[in-house]
Design an enzyme around this catalytic site. Structure first.
Site, PDB file in Angstrom:
ATOM      1  N   ARG A 232       1.366  -8.979  -8.399  1.00  0.00           N
ATOM      2  CA  ARG A 232       1.574 -10.148  -7.524  1.00  0.00           C
ATOM      3  C   ARG A 232       0.430 -11.151  -7.657  1.00  0.00           C
ATOM      4  O   ARG A 232       0.561 -12.296  -7.242  1.00  0.00           O
ATOM      5  CB  ARG A 232       1.692  -9.696  -6.069  1.00  0.00           C
ATOM      6  CG  ARG A 232       2.880  -8.793  -5.791  1.00  0.00           C
ATOM      7  CD  ARG A 232       2.762  -8.125  -4.424  1.00  0.00           C
ATOM      8  NE  ARG A 232       2.782  -9.106  -3.344  1.00  0.00           N
ATOM      9  CZ  ARG A 232       2.519  -8.792  -2.067  1.00  0.00           C
ATOM     10  NH1 ARG A 232       2.174  -7.544  -1.733  1.00  0.00           N
ATOM     11  NH2 ARG A 232       2.583  -9.726  -1.138  1.00  0.00           N
TER      12      ARG A 232
ATOM     13  N   LYS B 238      -2.757 -16.165   0.673  1.00  0.00           N
ATOM     14  CA  LYS B 238      -2.787 -14.835   1.291  1.00  0.00           C
ATOM     15  C   LYS B 238      -3.446 -13.850   0.335  1.00  0.00           C
ATOM     16  O   LYS B 238      -3.458 -14.085  -0.884  1.00  0.00           O
ATOM     17  CB  LYS B 238      -1.382 -14.394   1.702  1.00  0.00           C
ATOM     18  CG  LYS B 238      -0.387 -14.165   0.563  1.00  0.00           C
ATOM     19  CD  LYS B 238       0.983 -13.833   1.143  1.00  0.00           C
ATOM     20  CE  LYS B 238       1.949 -13.406   0.067  1.00  0.00           C
ATOM     21  NZ  LYS B 238       3.311 -13.218   0.584  1.00  0.00           N
ATOM     22  N   HIS B 239      -4.057 -12.759   0.864  1.00  0.00           N
ATOM     23  CA  HIS B 239      -4.099 -12.279   2.234  1.00  0.00           C
ATOM     24  C   HIS B 239      -5.555 -12.345   2.666  1.00  0.00           C
ATOM     25  O   HIS B 239      -6.356 -11.500   2.278  1.00  0.00           O
ATOM     26  CB  HIS B 239      -3.596 -10.849   2.326  1.00  0.00           C
ATOM     27  CG  HIS B 239      -2.223 -10.640   1.739  1.00  0.00           C
ATOM     28  ND1 HIS B 239      -1.990 -10.500   0.382  1.00  0.00           N
ATOM     29  CD2 HIS B 239      -1.008 -10.551   2.342  1.00  0.00           C
ATOM     30  CE1 HIS B 239      -0.685 -10.304   0.168  1.00  0.00           C
ATOM     31  NE2 HIS B 239      -0.073 -10.335   1.340  1.00  0.00           N
TER      32      HIS B 239
ATOM     33  N   HIS C  67       0.853  -2.031   4.654  1.00  0.00           N
ATOM     34  CA  HIS C  67       2.188  -1.752   5.188  1.00  0.00           C
ATOM     35  C   HIS C  67       2.250  -0.311   5.726  1.00  0.00           C
ATOM     36  O   HIS C  67       3.018  -0.018   6.637  1.00  0.00           O
ATOM     37  CB  HIS C  67       3.256  -1.884   4.094  1.00  0.00           C
ATOM     38  CG  HIS C  67       3.507  -3.284   3.641  1.00  0.00           C
ATOM     39  ND1 HIS C  67       2.745  -3.896   2.666  1.00  0.00           N
ATOM     40  CD2 HIS C  67       4.431  -4.195   4.034  1.00  0.00           C
ATOM     41  CE1 HIS C  67       3.205  -5.121   2.479  1.00  0.00           C
ATOM     42  NE2 HIS C  67       4.216  -5.329   3.287  1.00  0.00           N
TER      43      HIS C  67
ATOM     44  N   ASP D 104      -0.017 -11.754   8.872  1.00  0.00           N
ATOM     45  CA  ASP D 104       0.949 -11.003   8.079  1.00  0.00           C
ATOM     46  C   ASP D 104       1.888 -10.350   9.095  1.00  0.00           C
ATOM     47  O   ASP D 104       1.661 -10.423  10.309  1.00  0.00           O
ATOM     48  CB  ASP D 104       0.226  -9.952   7.226  1.00  0.00           C
ATOM     49  CG  ASP D 104       1.011  -9.575   5.975  1.00  0.00           C
ATOM     50  OD1 ASP D 104       2.231  -9.826   5.938  1.00  0.00           O
ATOM     51  OD2 ASP D 104       0.403  -9.018   5.045  1.00  0.00           O
TER      52      ASP D 104
END
Length: 376
Positions: A192, A222-223, A235, A308
């Protein structure tokens, strides 16, 4: 309290249309969007104040809350649930998580139509339309190269333009991208990111922001303050920056660039063993040290600060995380655990004439200003 009339809505829409037409003229720094957002003229400020003053406390509070619409189980809410939250002034904004762009376009039209019928401001619509994630998030989209494979500014421009086309066709105004983290964290960042070279990350992320915002769409770094040099996935668990904020220079360079991003997303990263930026066991999203002292005051970022998703384990396990993020200084609370309760708490705080109410008013007006500039 006065209501926003239908004629006033049409006035706002005509203003946005003029802005949209102007934003296609000339490709130079800064974009028309960022100039208007960061240096609003008297006319725009007056319109923001008019919209704000016409809202109830509950409507104002809803501007700071973003719900989600998704076809995937446990990845947000079904469309009808999200529409219910929007129509009842619980959440005034929606992020599209997983589904087809065709379905999301229909949903966007329904969200906007519902609000227009209520004579109210349309929702802010967003997506995690990163180059690497978009083909998995929007199930009918292909042919976009992962960020890790984009090695020149021309390739970044070409792929970002493809993303912009998808976003514009759906009716989205804010892209939760680019990822500014380094690629070292294989658990969640990896491909990413634009790589591990800080110069490349700044160059390519800056190009992504510029190409996005020259199209009249908002981009999001981000982040913050960096998720690429840590171990683990927020997560699923708490993650830690142990010591110096080694990725902070990348964010700083992009925030201070000629084309600053409209938004910055703060990650659920705990900072420890750092005398200046220690978050005392809280994720950065819930820490005033990171959100207000560092991002808002030290880096002078005056754009939209978003969390987030607060349903992620690293934040969700903290008691009263929704409200703690507001206390920390964020403008936009993404997928709170209890949106109804959070709305009430924000509305109650807005009713007081104190420092917190002024902070919240500024947050609400940032969201309104961005909506007026981007909705058509």
């Amino acid at each position: 309290m006065p209501r926003i009339t239908l004629s006033f809505i049409f006035l706002l829409l005509s203003f946005a249309t003029v802005f949209s037409q102007e934003s296609t003229k000339g490709k130079h720094h800064p974009s028309t969007l960022s100039k208007a957002f960061y240096h609003p003229d008297a006319k725009l400020n007056k319109m923001v104040d008019s919209v704000y003053n016409a809202m109830s406390l509950q409507e104002r509070a809803s501007q700071m809350i973003m719900t989600a619409s998704s076809t995937a189980v446990n990845l947000g809410y079904p469309f009808n649930s999200a529409l219910n939250m929007v129509s009842k002034d619980i959440a005034a904004n929606v992020v599209f998580l997983k589904g087809s762009s065709t379905d999301f376009r229909k949903e966007a039209n329904q969200f906007n139509t519902t609000r227009l019928q209520q004579h109210k401001l349309q929702p802010l619509l967003a997506c995690d339309c990163e180059p690497t994630l978009l083909p998995g998030k929007f199930t009918d989209i292909t042919d976009i190269a992962p960020a890790s494979e984009q090695k020149t500014t021309q390739v970044v421009i070409e792929n970002t333009n493809k993303i912009n086309k998808v976003i514009e066709e759906v009716g989205i105004q804010l892209n939760f991208a680019p990822v500014v983290d380094i690629a070292l964290n294989k658990s969640v960042i990896n491909k990413r990111s634009f790589g591990n070279n800080n110069k490349d990350i700044i160059t390519f992320s800056g190009q992504f922001v510029e190409t996005t915002q020259q199209a009249g769409l908002g981009a999001t770094l981000k982040h913050f303050p960096g998720h690429g040099a840590v171990s683990g996935d927020s997560h699923k668990q708490s993650v830690y920056i142990d010591g110096a904020l080694t990725e902070l220079p990348n964010f700083k360079a992009l925030i201070l660039a000629d084309e600053p991003p409209i938004a910055v997303m703060v990650g659920h990263i705990v900072v420890k063993n750092n005398e200046k930026y220690n978050t005392n066991g809280l994720p950065s999203t819930l820490s005033r040290v990171i959100v207000t002292d560092l991002l808002r005051k030290e880096l002078h970022f005056e754009g939209i600060i978003t969390t987030d998703a607060l349903n992620m384990v690293a934040a969700a396990k903290v008691s009263n995380a929704d409200w703690k993020s507001v206390e920390a200084g964020v403008d936009l609370v993404l997928m709170p655990k209890n949106a109804v309760l959070l709305n009430k708490m924000i509305a109650d705080a807005l009713s007081k004439k104190d420092a917190m109410s002024k902070q919240l008013e500024a947050s609400v007006k940032r969201i309104i200003r961005f909506k007026l500039l981007t909705q058509q």
